[in-house]
Design a protein around this motif. Structure first.
Motif, mmCIF file in Angstrom:
data_model
loop_
_atom_site.group_PDB
_atom_site.id
_atom_site.type_symbol
_atom_site.label_atom_id
_atom_site.label_comp_id
_atom_site.label_asym_id
_atom_site.label_seq_id
_atom_site.Cartn_x
_atom_site.Cartn_y
_atom_site.Cartn_z
ATOM 1 N N ALA A 198 0.841 -1.196 0.000
ATOM 2 C CA ALA A 198 0.000 0.000 0.000
ATOM 3 C C ALA A 198 0.876 1.245 0.000
ATOM 4 O O ALA A 198 2.024 1.223 0.455
ATOM 5 C CB ALA A 198 -0.915 -0.003 1.220
ATOM 6 N N ASP A 199 0.340 2.356 -0.511
ATOM 7 C CA ASP A 199 1.099 3.604 -0.583
ATOM 8 C C ASP A 199 0.989 4.436 0.691
ATOM 9 O O ASP A 199 1.901 5.196 1.012
ATOM 10 C CB ASP A 199 0.595 4.436 -1.772
ATOM 11 C CG ASP A 199 0.786 3.718 -3.101
ATOM 12 O OD1 ASP A 199 1.903 3.750 -3.636
ATOM 13 O OD2 ASP A 199 -0.188 3.107 -3.574
ATOM 14 N N LEU A 200 -0.113 4.269 1.401
ATOM 15 C CA LEU A 200 -0.354 5.139 2.544
ATOM 16 C C LEU A 200 -1.328 4.473 3.517
ATOM 17 O O LEU A 200 -2.262 3.789 3.108
ATOM 18 C CB LEU A 200 -0.953 6.469 2.041
ATOM 19 C CG LEU A 200 -1.147 7.600 3.043
ATOM 20 C CD1 LEU A 200 0.204 8.075 3.590
ATOM 21 C CD2 LEU A 200 -1.870 8.772 2.374
ATOM 22 N N VAL A 201 -1.064 4.655 4.804
ATOM 23 C CA VAL A 201 -1.990 4.227 5.846
ATOM 24 C C VAL A 201 -2.665 5.483 6.383
ATOM 25 O O VAL A 201 -1.989 6.446 6.748
ATOM 26 C CB VAL A 201 -1.265 3.486 6.986
ATOM 27 C CG1 VAL A 201 -2.236 3.171 8.120
ATOM 28 C CG2 VAL A 201 -0.618 2.217 6.463
ATOM 29 N N GLY A 202 -4.007 5.476 6.388
ATOM 30 C CA GLY A 202 -4.695 6.685 6.817
ATOM 31 C C GLY A 202 -6.051 6.423 7.418
ATOM 32 O O GLY A 202 -6.681 5.377 7.169
ATOM 33 N N ALA A 203 -6.544 7.391 8.202
ATOM 34 C CA ALA A 203 -7.819 7.253 8.898
ATOM 35 C C ALA A 203 -8.991 7.166 7.936
ATOM 36 O O ALA A 203 -10.032 6.565 8.259
ATOM 37 C CB ALA A 203 -8.010 8.440 9.841
ATOM 38 N N ALA A 204 -8.849 7.736 6.729
ATOM 39 C CA ALA A 204 -9.954 7.703 5.767
ATOM 40 C C ALA A 204 -10.277 6.287 5.327
ATOM 41 O O ALA A 204 -11.381 6.013 4.856
ATOM 42 C CB ALA A 204 -9.608 8.563 4.554
ATOM 43 N N ALA A 205 -9.315 5.376 5.470
ATOM 44 C CA ALA A 205 -9.518 3.987 5.053
ATOM 45 C C ALA A 205 -9.953 3.090 6.205
ATOM 46 O O ALA A 205 -9.981 1.865 6.057
ATOM 47 C CB ALA A 205 -8.254 3.435 4.417
ATOM 48 N N VAL A 206 -10.283 3.654 7.364
ATOM 49 C CA VAL A 206 -10.860 2.872 8.470
ATOM 50 C C VAL A 206 -12.355 2.817 8.217
ATOM 51 O O VAL A 206 -13.092 3.770 8.468
ATOM 52 C CB VAL A 206 -10.548 3.513 9.835
ATOM 53 C CG1 VAL A 206 -11.207 2.708 10.949
ATOM 54 C CG2 VAL A 206 -9.050 3.606 10.053
ATOM 55 N N LEU A 207 -12.815 1.674 7.697
ATOM 56 C CA LEU A 207 -14.170 1.575 7.161
ATOM 57 C C LEU A 207 -14.986 0.513 7.898
ATOM 58 O O LEU A 207 -14.431 -0.313 8.619
ATOM 59 C CB LEU A 207 -14.110 1.216 5.666
ATOM 60 C CG LEU A 207 -13.218 2.115 4.798
ATOM 61 C CD1 LEU A 207 -13.080 1.517 3.404
ATOM 62 C CD2 LEU A 207 -13.780 3.529 4.726
ATOM 63 N N SER A 208 -16.283 0.545 7.668
ATOM 64 C CA SER A 208 -17.168 -0.499 8.191
ATOM 65 C C SER A 208 -17.976 -1.138 7.071
ATOM 66 O O SER A 208 -18.819 -1.995 7.331
ATOM 67 C CB SER A 208 -18.113 0.092 9.242
ATOM 68 O OG SER A 208 -18.970 1.045 8.634
ATOM 69 N N GLY A 209 -17.720 -0.711 5.833
ATOM 70 C CA GLY A 209 -18.422 -1.281 4.686
ATOM 71 C C GLY A 209 -19.687 -0.555 4.313
ATOM 72 O O GLY A 209 -20.422 -1.000 3.422
ATOM 73 N N SER A 210 -19.966 0.548 4.986
ATOM 74 C CA SER A 210 -21.206 1.281 4.688
ATOM 75 C C SER A 210 -20.997 2.789 4.609
ATOM 76 O O SER A 210 -21.961 3.540 4.494
ATOM 77 C CB SER A 210 -22.260 0.971 5.761
ATOM 78 O OG SER A 210 -21.776 1.353 7.049
ATOM 79 N N GLU A 211 -19.724 3.236 4.659
ATOM 80 C CA GLU A 211 -19.467 4.680 4.582
ATOM 81 C C GLU A 211 -19.276 5.136 3.138
ATOM 82 O O GLU A 211 -18.786 4.387 2.290
ATOM 83 C CB GLU A 211 -18.200 5.084 5.349
ATOM 84 C CG GLU A 211 -18.236 4.773 6.825
ATOM 85 C CD GLU A 211 -17.555 3.454 7.101
ATOM 86 O OE1 GLU A 211 -17.152 3.257 8.244
ATOM 87 O OE2 GLU A 211 -17.437 2.632 6.170
ATOM 88 N N ALA A 212 -19.655 6.369 2.896
ATOM 89 C CA ALA A 212 -19.316 7.015 1.629
ATOM 90 C C ALA A 212 -17.849 7.450 1.689
ATOM 91 O O ALA A 212 -17.274 7.605 2.773
ATOM 92 C CB ALA A 212 -20.222 8.220 1.396
ATOM 93 N N ILE A 213 -17.231 7.623 0.524
ATOM 94 C CA ILE A 213 -15.835 8.067 0.433
ATOM 95 C C ILE A 213 -15.795 9.341 -0.403
ATOM 96 O O ILE A 213 -16.375 9.388 -1.497
ATOM 97 C CB ILE A 213 -14.941 6.998 -0.228
ATOM 98 C CG1 ILE A 213 -15.109 5.647 0.471
ATOM 99 C CG2 ILE A 213 -13.481 7.443 -0.233
ATOM 100 C CD1 ILE A 213 -14.636 5.626 1.902
ATOM 101 N N GLU A 214 -15.101 10.344 0.090
ATOM 102 C CA GLU A 214 -14.960 11.594 -0.646
ATOM 103 C C GLU A 214 -13.496 11.845 -0.984
ATOM 104 O O GLU A 214 -12.603 11.586 -0.173
ATOM 105 C CB GLU A 214 -15.493 12.778 0.176
ATOM 106 C CG GLU A 214 -16.997 12.795 0.341
ATOM 107 C CD GLU A 214 -17.453 13.999 1.161
ATOM 108 O OE1 GLU A 214 -18.195 14.834 0.628
ATOM 109 O OE2 GLU A 214 -17.039 14.098 2.337
ATOM 110 N N LEU A 215 -13.274 12.371 -2.200
ATOM 111 C CA LEU A 215 -11.938 12.811 -2.619
ATOM 112 C C LEU A 215 -11.974 14.326 -2.752
ATOM 113 O O LEU A 215 -12.823 14.875 -3.469
ATOM 114 C CB LEU A 215 -11.551 12.161 -3.950
ATOM 115 C CG LEU A 215 -10.221 12.619 -4.564
ATOM 116 C CD1 LEU A 215 -9.045 12.220 -3.682
ATOM 117 C CD2 LEU A 215 -10.043 12.053 -5.967
ATOM 118 N N PHE A 216 -11.049 14.987 -2.059
ATOM 119 C CA PHE A 216 -10.983 16.444 -2.068
ATOM 120 C C PHE A 216 -9.751 16.907 -2.847
ATOM 121 O O PHE A 216 -8.712 16.238 -2.848
ATOM 122 C CB PHE A 216 -10.869 16.988 -0.633
ATOM 123 C CG PHE A 216 -12.038 16.670 0.255
ATOM 124 C CD1 PHE A 216 -13.063 17.589 0.431
ATOM 125 C CD2 PHE A 216 -12.113 15.455 0.928
ATOM 126 C CE1 PHE A 216 -14.133 17.313 1.276
ATOM 127 C CE2 PHE A 216 -13.174 15.162 1.766
ATOM 128 C CZ PHE A 216 -14.185 16.088 1.944
#
Length: 272
Positions: free
Chosen positions: A96-114
């Protein structure tokens, strides 16, 4: 003048929503750890080369920007953000390229790219806190963008995605090419299957057929004429060679003058 124009283009503000990066996949892995599963990951794709990824950030749910990206990325390359680097490499067999809080998921969250604080691409509906009952739920599974779609700015387009919940492989099993496995690194800006070409109108089709038949007939006639001409030239050449051979024989044998002259069609003048 050219220098001033180039400087103006460089300093000009970007068009709203413009991005060289987009979200292409979201994965909620099958390896159980306490009350969650790993690896959880977000796949991104570079439409164009990006020299400075720090302009971009990811967020999950409706928490805003959580993970700022780093480094650079060449056009056509993928970038992976995960919640657990070790399990990501164990399952997908790449780093992986990066470890980050945005990838802590539960399988039901939306993902946004800013990009510079503005949403330029999205997966899921950010107005819904828990998307378990939605058609974009990816619990124990994944979601992957269809080829040649995106970015979608801030409006989620469900038709641009393949959603496959509950389809990851057995726990502690590496990716092995199964068709229901997360299709990592397969997104393309070009459709994999060519789109069907619309059928022409019947009138246009008939007209094209008639023109083709006429051209074919003309070519056939020309070929026949060329063949006939070639045969005629060959026969004429044979006749000339035969007459030339007869003339040479007459010169060698004077006693045969009358006979040779007759063969060549030479008729003596009257009174000679």
């Amino acid at each position: 003048m050219l220098l001033l124009l180039a400087l103006a283009v460089f300093l000009a503000p970007r068009v709203s929503g413009q991005t060289d990066l987009l979200i292409t996949g979201v994965a909620y892995g099958p390896l159980p750890v306490s009350d969650a599963e790993i690896p959880q990951a977000i796949e991104l794709y570079a439409i164009n080369s990006i020299p400075n990824l720090s302009e971009y950030a990811l967020g999950s749910g409706n928490d805003g920007q959580e993970t700022t990206l780093q480094g650079s990325l060449d056009a056509g390359r993928f970038l992976y953000v995960t919640n657990d680097a070790t399990s990501f490499e164990t399952f997908f067999l790449i780093t992986a390229d990066l470890v980050g809080a945005a990838a802590v998921l539960s399988g039901s969250e939306a993902i946004e790219l800013f990009r510079q604080g503005e949403v330029v691409d999205v997966f899921g509906n950010t107005t819904i806190d828990n998307g378990t009952a939605t058609p974009w739920n990816y619990v124990d599974g994944w979601a992957y963008r269809r080829d040649a779609t995106g970015p979608d700015n801030s409006t989620f387009a469900l038709s641009n995605w393949i959603i496959s919940p509950d389809v990851f492989l057995t726990a502690e099993t590496n990716e092995d090419g199964d068709i229901i496995s997360f299709p990592i690194s397969t997104y393309s800006r070009i459709l994999a299957t060519p789109q069907p070409t619309p059928a022409p109108d019947d009138d246009d089709d008939d007209e094209g057929t008639n023109q083709g038949e006429v051209v074919g007939a003309i070519i056939g006639v020309l070929c026949a004429l060329a063949l006939i001409g070639a045969i005629a030239c060959y026969c004429r050449r044979k006749q000339i060679l035969a007459k030339t051979a007869g003339t040479a024989a007459t010169a060698v044998n004077p006693n045969n003058v009358s006979s040779s002259a007759a063969e060549l069609g030479i008729v003596p003048e009257s009174g000679v």
